[in-house]
Design a protein around this motif. Structure first.
Motif, mmCIF file in Angstrom:
data_model
loop_
_atom_site.group_PDB
_atom_site.id
_atom_site.type_symbol
_atom_site.label_atom_id
_atom_site.label_comp_id
_atom_site.label_asym_id
_atom_site.label_seq_id
_atom_site.Cartn_x
_atom_site.Cartn_y
_atom_site.Cartn_z
ATOM 1 N N THR A 4 0.820 -1.212 0.000
ATOM 2 C CA THR A 4 0.000 0.000 0.000
ATOM 3 C C THR A 4 0.853 1.261 0.000
ATOM 4 O O THR A 4 2.047 1.220 0.286
ATOM 5 N N SER A 36 -4.629 -3.354 1.149
ATOM 6 C CA SER A 36 -4.616 -2.962 -0.271
ATOM 7 C C SER A 36 -6.029 -2.652 -0.753
ATOM 8 O O SER A 36 -6.259 -1.633 -1.419
ATOM 9 N N ALA A 37 -6.952 -3.539 -0.413
ATOM 10 C CA ALA A 37 -8.324 -3.350 -0.891
ATOM 11 C C ALA A 37 -8.943 -2.110 -0.250
ATOM 12 O O ALA A 37 -9.602 -1.300 -0.919
ATOM 13 N N GLU A 68 -10.299 5.455 -1.232
ATOM 14 C CA GLU A 68 -10.017 6.576 -2.128
ATOM 15 C C GLU A 68 -11.220 6.817 -3.046
ATOM 16 O O GLU A 68 -11.595 7.955 -3.309
ATOM 17 N N THR A 69 -11.847 5.740 -3.513
ATOM 18 C CA THR A 69 -13.064 5.886 -4.321
ATOM 19 C C THR A 69 -14.170 6.541 -3.484
ATOM 20 O O THR A 69 -14.846 7.467 -3.922
ATOM 21 N N GLU A 95 -7.478 0.578 0.916
ATOM 22 C CA GLU A 95 -6.884 1.810 0.376
ATOM 23 C C GLU A 95 -7.574 2.206 -0.929
ATOM 24 O O GLU A 95 -7.922 3.363 -1.148
ATOM 25 N N GLU A 96 -7.780 1.216 -1.781
ATOM 26 C CA GLU A 96 -8.411 1.484 -3.078
ATOM 27 C C GLU A 96 -9.875 1.942 -2.901
ATOM 28 O O GLU A 96 -10.293 2.962 -3.438
ATOM 29 N N TYR A 97 -10.637 1.178 -2.115
ATOM 30 C CA TYR A 97 -12.056 1.510 -1.942
ATOM 31 C C TYR A 97 -12.243 2.845 -1.211
ATOM 32 O O TYR A 97 -13.151 3.614 -1.504
#
Ligand code: BTN
Length: 326
Positions: A74, A245-246, A252-253, A248-250
């Motif tokens: 991340t 990881s998941a 930010e969305t 961080e991505e979600y």
């Protein structure tokens, strides 16, 4: 450096020379040797052969700071990490760290909790050596009324990580329990510190049942552990790293709109309640209906028999299946 050495050794099937490690980290041979010895003390089996270097033997899963950090991919989630063999509650610890100015993405992980906390004032059994207990600190700039949706964001992240690491077809039971074959394998507890319309911090605590265990009587019928479905051991550190990881991505969305509009579709695809008849345990009156998925505010849309649809807000109510937990 220890986490990076681990990652390097794990990547290579063969030996990594001491010289290469020295060059990579810009340190002396003695420093590398010391780090290797510390890793051995933590439980890693590292073979050292003269003129060849170091080789990591198949690991007995070590769960600790270095193991998690060596797997993190991340930018910020989990990058400020503390690990405890035993602690009262990772949520309590994370709140203390947040009060002390810990940055967004601070992560507290424990192998065991002595006062693990569940929702609605309940406890969360937290024996050593079996499960995952962690709490992530976030400091968003959106308004406090948006905060409860972050638990749904975390549910999406844990669901993706479980599926990826274990291959189990887990699913979300609205709003944020994770289930496998209808039994609960993970729970979450989100707490926040707010001042008027400003969020100081939010802590999202996650407990994942990993190894087979005897659950307390009250939940024995509805709880399960992931390894009951895989039959083989699951690396807990890998699970934590994949959740980061998941998330961080979600996250930010989510922050782009401060609602779930960018995640609704994926959440609804992961939702075990979709299309099922649910019993809505509303303090103002129970009713049954068909769950249709969530809206962009994370409310569950339930269609009553008369065709009208209600948007249920998670704070006040919970839902059950008509025949049981899901
Ligand atoms: C629930 O009741 O479903 C929520 C359980 C949340 C448990 C996790 S374990 C890590 C973190 N620390 C705690 O004390 N609770 C949460």
């Amino acid at each position: 450096m220890k986490a990076e050495i681990l990652a390097l050794l794990r990547e290579r099937a063969d030996y990594v020379s001491g010289q290469e490690l020295c060059g990579h980290f810009g340190v002396s041979r003695t420093a590398v040797w010391k780090a290797i010895n510390q890793l051995k003390k933590e439980g890693y089996r590292i073979k050292a052969v003269q003129n060849k270097g170091y080789h990591l033997l198949p690991e007995e899963a070590v769960f600790g700071k270095n193991e998690i950090e060596s797997r993190l991919q991340t930018k910020w989630a989990g990058r400020n990490l503390s690990f405890y063999e035993s602690i009262n509650s990772t949520n309590i610890r994370a709140k203390l760290e947040a009060e002390d100015g810990a940055p967004e993405g601070t992560l507290v992980v424990a192998d065991m909790q002595t006062a693990g906390r569940g929702r609605r004032g309940r406890g969360w059994e937290s024996p050593a050596g079996r499960n995952v207990y962690f709490t992530l600190v976030v400091k968003p700039s959106f308004a406090p009324d948006r905060a409860s949706m972050l638990t749904l964001v975390m549910a999406l992240a844990v669901n993706r990580a479980i599926r990826k690491v274990t291959g189990i077809s887990s699913a979300i039971k609205w709003p944020n329990d994770l289930v496998a074959e209808g039994r609960k394998v993970c729970g979450m507890l989100t707490e926040m510190s707010v001042e008027r319309d400003y969020i100081h911090y939010i802590v999202i605590g996650v407990g994942i049942n990993v190894a087979k265990q005897e659950f307390p009587e009250e939940i024995a019928g509805t709880a399960a552990a992931l390894e009951e479905f895989t039959g083989s051991p699951i690396n807990r550190a890998e699970l934590v790293a994949e959740v980061m990881s998941a998330f961080e991505e979600y996250y930010e969305t989510f922050c782009r709109t401060a609602d779930l509009s960018g995640l609704t579709q994926e959440y609804n695809e992961s939702l075990v309640n979709s299309g099922r008849t649910v019993r809505v345990l509303d303090p103002k009156g129970e009713f049954c209906g068909t769950a249709k998925g969530i809206n962009e505010l994370g409310e569950l849309l339930v269609e009553r028999e008369d065709g009208t649809t209600e948007a249920i807000y998670a704070g006040e109510v919970s839902v059950r299946g008509v025949y049981g937990y899901v």
